[in-house]
Write an enzyme that holds these catalytic residues in place. Sequence first.
Site, PDB file in Angstrom:
ATOM      1  N   LYS A 218     -47.694  41.144  32.130  1.00 14.47           N
ATOM      2  CA  LYS A 218     -46.894  41.972  31.218  1.00 14.47           C
ATOM      3  C   LYS A 218     -45.406  41.864  31.554  1.00 14.47           C
ATOM      4  O   LYS A 218     -44.548  41.893  30.665  1.00 14.47           O
ATOM      5  CB  LYS A 218     -47.347  43.431  31.309  1.00 14.47           C
ATOM      6  CG  LYS A 218     -46.527  44.437  30.485  1.00 14.47           C
ATOM      7  CD  LYS A 218     -46.502  44.092  29.008  1.00 14.47           C
ATOM      8  CE  LYS A 218     -46.101  45.270  28.132  1.00 14.47           C
ATOM      9  NZ  LYS A 218     -44.925  46.011  28.526  1.00 14.47           N
TER      10      LYS A 218
ATOM     11  N   GLU B 155     -39.790  38.567  25.896  1.00 13.59           N
ATOM     12  CA  GLU B 155     -39.325  39.447  24.817  1.00 13.59           C
ATOM     13  C   GLU B 155     -37.805  39.559  24.830  1.00 13.59           C
ATOM     14  O   GLU B 155     -37.151  39.505  23.770  1.00 13.59           O
ATOM     15  CB  GLU B 155     -39.965  40.823  24.991  1.00 13.59           C
ATOM     16  CG  GLU B 155     -39.525  41.899  24.031  1.00 13.59           C
ATOM     17  CD  GLU B 155     -40.083  43.236  24.475  1.00 13.59           C
ATOM     18  OE1 GLU B 155     -39.284  44.120  24.868  1.00 13.59           O
ATOM     19  OE2 GLU B 155     -41.308  43.402  24.459  1.00 13.59           O
TER      20      GLU B 155
END
Length: 324
Positions: free
Chosen positions: A189, A196
């Site tokens: 993550k 991102e």
Amino acid sequence: MQIALVGLGKMGANMARRLMRDGHDCVVYDLDRDAVEGLEREGAVGAVDLAELVSHLRAPRAVWVMVPSGAATEAVVGELAAALSEGDVIIDGGNSHYKDDVRRSRELAESGIHYVDVGTSGGVWGLERGYCLMVGASDEIWNRLRPVFASLAPGRGDIPRTPGRRADSSTAEEGYLHCGPPGAGHFVKMIHNGIEYGMMQAYAEGFDILRAQAGEEVDESLRLSLDVGEIAEVWRRGSVVTSWLLDLTAQALAESPDLDEYTGHVADSGEGRWTVEAAVESGTPAEVLTSSLYTRFRSRKSHTFAEKILSAMRAGFGGHREPR
């Protein structure tokens, strides 16, 4: 199955709702009593503190923690560890550093308590869209908790299978994946969030260039007054840069073409920094991700339209608001 949730903020409360929709029994606790009472009215069992929360659970117990990373998570995990027993499970679904997960897993193992870290992506839209889950756990606990992961995940939906992929490869097509032992979930993550940053920065700079083409710095014969909102919309329709981030950008520009409600002050959650640190530790070049992190630092001193685009995307997927 029965599961407890601690932390009923932007994501925790909706995770409880999604689980209850799928038939799971939820016991919930938050410092905000109104949040607890709201879920009680929807069918959850509320608790006034962690001790009561544990008392409502049947062994082997499972407690999912959704509180801010760092000191808050450490405090909650420590208090739960003192109240739980051998065979019980603590799940950290927040944004902890993976090195903390590895340490906590080893510490809790001394008492026979299992630890799971779950990188959770979905933000404020997770109730309807589902949550992409990246899980770090032992094989035993992964299998025990799979019904919970399956309920929270989005499922296959209408996304076609990747050509050449076997149907029985893994649960990845369902939106949740056993990435490895404790620590692996949050590591994956962390890299997800680093990527991102880079994707958001690329969109932000691109729209900034489009908008700047009408500026005085450009030769008058080459100036173009472009509708960036319409460009965002047409890119959503079949272009190679389509994504949810582009969807959110198009929505923000449709609602406010100049994004006047944003200053362009862009915060970072910490995972971008950790991603860069991991790149340094492994000697892996990461120029784009590093640059996007530094741009966020600069945004707190001077602002451009690109930073407003970044702020709008963060507000769209995670409900993140700029500091006053």
